[in-house]
Design a protein around this motif. Sequence first.
Motif, PDB file in Angstrom:
ATOM      1  N   GLU A   9      27.052  24.556  -3.478  1.00  7.34           N
ATOM      2  CA  GLU A   9      26.425  25.348  -2.428  1.00  7.34           C
ATOM      3  C   GLU A   9      27.474  25.861  -1.438  1.00  7.34           C
ATOM      4  O   GLU A   9      27.430  27.007  -1.006  1.00  7.34           O
ATOM      5  N   LYS A  10      28.439  25.009  -1.097  1.00  6.70           N
ATOM      6  CA  LYS A  10      29.508  25.415  -0.183  1.00  6.70           C
ATOM      7  C   LYS A  10      30.397  26.488  -0.825  1.00  6.70           C
ATOM      8  O   LYS A  10      30.849  27.409  -0.156  1.00  6.70           O
ATOM      9  N   THR A  11      30.644  26.367  -2.122  1.00  7.77           N
ATOM     10  CA  THR A  11      31.455  27.354  -2.820  1.00  7.77           C
ATOM     11  C   THR A  11      30.758  28.710  -2.840  1.00  7.77           C
ATOM     12  O   THR A  11      31.397  29.742  -2.602  1.00  7.77           O
ATOM     13  N   VAL A  12      29.472  28.709  -3.096  1.00 11.93           N
ATOM     14  CA  VAL A  12      28.713  29.954  -3.113  1.00 11.93           C
ATOM     15  C   VAL A  12      28.706  30.580  -1.721  1.00 11.93           C
ATOM     16  O   VAL A  12      28.902  31.798  -1.577  1.00 11.93           O
ATOM     17  N   MET A  13      28.537  29.790  -0.690  1.00 16.01           N
ATOM     18  CA  MET A  13      28.545  30.304   0.677  1.00 16.01           C
ATOM     19  C   MET A  13      29.920  30.867   1.024  1.00 16.01           C
ATOM     20  O   MET A  13      30.032  31.914   1.659  1.00 16.01           O
ATOM     21  N   ALA A  14      30.975  30.196   0.604  1.00 17.52           N
ATOM     22  CA  ALA A  14      32.330  30.688   0.870  1.00 17.52           C
ATOM     23  C   ALA A  14      32.567  32.018   0.167  1.00 17.52           C
ATOM     24  O   ALA A  14      33.177  32.934   0.745  1.00 17.52           O
ATOM     25  N   LEU A  15      32.079  32.159  -1.052  1.00 22.81           N
ATOM     26  CA  LEU A  15      32.230  33.431  -1.765  1.00 22.81           C
ATOM     27  C   LEU A  15      31.440  34.549  -1.084  1.00 22.81           C
ATOM     28  O   LEU A  15      31.918  35.691  -1.001  1.00 22.81           O
ATOM     29  N   LEU A  16      30.267  34.248  -0.600  1.00 19.49           N
ATOM     30  CA  LEU A  16      29.475  35.253   0.113  1.00 19.49           C
ATOM     31  C   LEU A  16      30.167  35.683   1.408  1.00 19.49           C
ATOM     32  O   LEU A  16      30.207  36.878   1.732  1.00 19.49           O
TER      33      LEU A  16
END
Length: 61
Positions: A9-16
Motif C-alpha cells: 500500500e505504501k509503495t502504491v501511494m509513493a508511486l502515485l
Amino acid sequence: MAAVYVAREKTVMALLLLEALGALLILVFIVWWTMFSGRKNGELKKDVEPDASADKPGDPL
C-alpha cells in the motif's frame, strides 16, 4: 501477511505521489516555456495610429 499488505500500500501511494509530482513538473515547464519563449525585445510597437473613423458607428441600413 498484514505487513506485506501495508508495504504494498505504501509503495502504491509513493508511486502515485511520484506521478503527481512528475505531472506538476511538466505543467510548470510548459507554463515557463510559453511565458519566456516570445520575441527577444517584447511585443512589436505600433507605428500607425488607429483610424479615427473606425470609432464612429457605420450608416444604419
